[in-house]
Design a protein around this motif. Structure first.
Motif, mmCIF file in Angstrom:
data_model
loop_
_atom_site.group_PDB
_atom_site.id
_atom_site.type_symbol
_atom_site.label_atom_id
_atom_site.label_comp_id
_atom_site.label_asym_id
_atom_site.label_seq_id
_atom_site.Cartn_x
_atom_site.Cartn_y
_atom_site.Cartn_z
ATOM 1 N N LEU A 19 -3.766 -8.161 1.855
ATOM 2 C CA LEU A 19 -3.775 -7.978 3.586
ATOM 3 C C LEU A 19 -3.384 -9.236 4.252
ATOM 4 O O LEU A 19 -2.877 -9.233 5.200
ATOM 5 C CB LEU A 19 -5.170 -7.348 3.882
ATOM 6 N N GLN A 23 -0.806 -9.932 7.040
ATOM 7 C CA GLN A 23 -1.454 -10.406 8.408
ATOM 8 C C GLN A 23 -0.090 -11.646 8.434
ATOM 9 O O GLN A 23 -0.003 -11.697 9.790
ATOM 10 C CB GLN A 23 -2.593 -10.874 8.483
ATOM 11 N N ARG A 29 -3.104 -5.994 11.038
ATOM 12 C CA ARG A 29 -3.940 -6.760 11.832
ATOM 13 C C ARG A 29 -5.450 -5.934 11.779
ATOM 14 O O ARG A 29 -5.502 -5.094 11.181
ATOM 15 C CB ARG A 29 -3.766 -6.697 13.652
ATOM 16 N N ILE A 30 -6.530 -7.001 12.159
ATOM 17 C CA ILE A 30 -7.825 -6.570 11.964
ATOM 18 C C ILE A 30 -8.326 -5.560 13.257
ATOM 19 O O ILE A 30 -8.083 -6.137 14.295
ATOM 20 C CB ILE A 30 -8.810 -7.707 11.653
ATOM 21 N N GLN A 39 -13.828 -5.222 7.060
ATOM 22 C CA GLN A 39 -12.839 -5.007 8.120
ATOM 23 C C GLN A 39 -12.351 -3.911 7.900
ATOM 24 O O GLN A 39 -11.738 -3.495 7.053
ATOM 25 C CB GLN A 39 -12.048 -6.364 7.865
ATOM 26 N N TRP A 41 -8.393 -2.484 8.872
ATOM 27 C CA TRP A 41 -7.112 -3.272 8.836
ATOM 28 C C TRP A 41 -6.189 -1.847 9.389
ATOM 29 O O TRP A 41 -6.348 -0.741 9.160
ATOM 30 C CB TRP A 41 -6.703 -3.804 7.889
#
Length: 45
Positions: A19, A23, A29-30, A39, A41
Motif C-alpha cells: 500500500l 501510495q 490514498r488513506i 487505516q 485505503w
C-alpha cells in the motif's frame, strides 16, 4: 484485505509495504483512520 484473510494477525508487513508503494505512485490514498487505528485505503483516479 489481510484482516479478511488472516483475522488473527494484528499486522501484515507485506500489505502495508504494498500500500505504501502504491501510495508513492499516487494510486491509493488513506481515506480515514478507524477508532482502532486501522487505516482505510481507497484507489485514486
Amino acid at each position: 484485505m489481510w484482516k479478511l484473510t488472516r483475522p488473527d494477525n494484528r499486522h501484515d508487513k507485506l500489505v502495508r509495504d504494498t500500500l505504501l508503494d502504491l501510495q508513492n505512485h499516487h494510486l491509493v490514498r488513506i481515506e480515514t483512520v478507524q477508532e482502532d487505528q486501522r487505516q482505510v485505503w481507497v484507489l485514486t483516479r
